[in-house]
Design a protein around this motif. Sequence first.
Motif: not given
Length: 439
Positions: A191-195, A217-223
């Motif tokens: 999923a896109n971070p915005a979605d 960590d990187e995924r959480l930062a984007d979200v």
Amino acid sequence: MSTTPNKIFIARLLGLDVFDPLGDRLGRLRDVVVLKRSFGTLGSFSFGENQKGKEPLVVGIVIEVLGKKRIFVPMTRITSIDSSQIICTGLVNLRRFEQRGSEAMVVAELFDRKVRLTDGSGEAMVEDVAMEQRRNGDWFLSELFVSRAHESGGLLRRRKDTLIIDWHEAQLSADIEPQAATAFVANHEDANPADLADAIHEMNDKRMVEIAHELQDERLADVLQELPEDDQVEILSHLDVERAAQVLEEMEADDAADLLNELSDTQREELLKLMDSEDADDVRRLLEYEEGTAGSLMNPVPIVLSPEATVAEALAHIRQEEISPALAAAVLVTRPPLETPTGKYLGMVHMQRLLRYAPSEQVGNLLDTSIEPVSDMSSLEELSRVLATYDLTIVPVVNQHDRLVGAVTIDDVLDALLPEDWRTNDDGTPIRKVGRRFE
């Protein structure tokens, strides 16, 4: 309601299209809503031998329609449901779904939850839930698909067994650890971070934090960068301080600064001390600016090159995965040093211009000097005017000594210009968080 088959596992329904009788798509299924059973309940659900005949009644589904809005469709409106599609009467209420106190969400609240098996064989994790239609037409949760790990072989290798059990063959207990979020994260891996942020935003605080703990960590930062500030603070406050600092390091410096501004001075300083020194220095510089100025909104690490750099070098920088599309729209050219604050700012070269010249051409020969940089003390209104006047997605920012200190991109300006309640319903009314619900 005519359905085939009369029992289906809910994980197979997630993301399925929901159609009206004419074949027009209404949206996609995101969760299943059931009524809580109060007797013997821990949390939202009731388990155990004394729950025979009291399985949760399925009252409807939650579907995501255009605009990422989630609405409720009662089971009485569902005319057909199987593992390939769902058909309803087409007469649906487009009001945003609000979970009531008597209701529970199967995917959000039960998937990944640990239960204790009533046969005494230990604990297991819920991976899927079956719902079954009775003769009277009502749907109930009937079975659990669970997994459990155990040691196997001389090397103590762990194996995972899966089994299907009846609803009453499992129970929750106070000493069972909180619900995990493994299945949710796996289902939203692409999923896109915005979605993903939108999906998390509509959950209660407890579930939102559980999912945050599961993300890398990187995924959480984007979200986090896509979430409202109150959600950002809620998540960050539930991370241990070392991990919170690591997540801040993965965020864009301007977004990290905005988030740190929402914390107390003591919390802010503690996190900055734990961050990588270079990342912390970038954030500290942004925190020195007054809110709403170019300096507070800018990214302090745009693409900066010397005039002797070639087109090939410039394009190699643009192709870096961590460079956002807005930052990649242009490279900024300065005299050394090339780290902000740099030497004297010379001009910018738009990506489109780079594509028109030979790889060996020096960027110093391609400068667009017609675009004046803005001062780091410029107001939001001035930034907006410059971006709109010259059709830019990025504008360089300089200090009083004409040294480049960063760049403001159009998404930074839009974030600052839009009201906090910019996420609105189709009728224009704002979606407001009220406790664990949204209006």
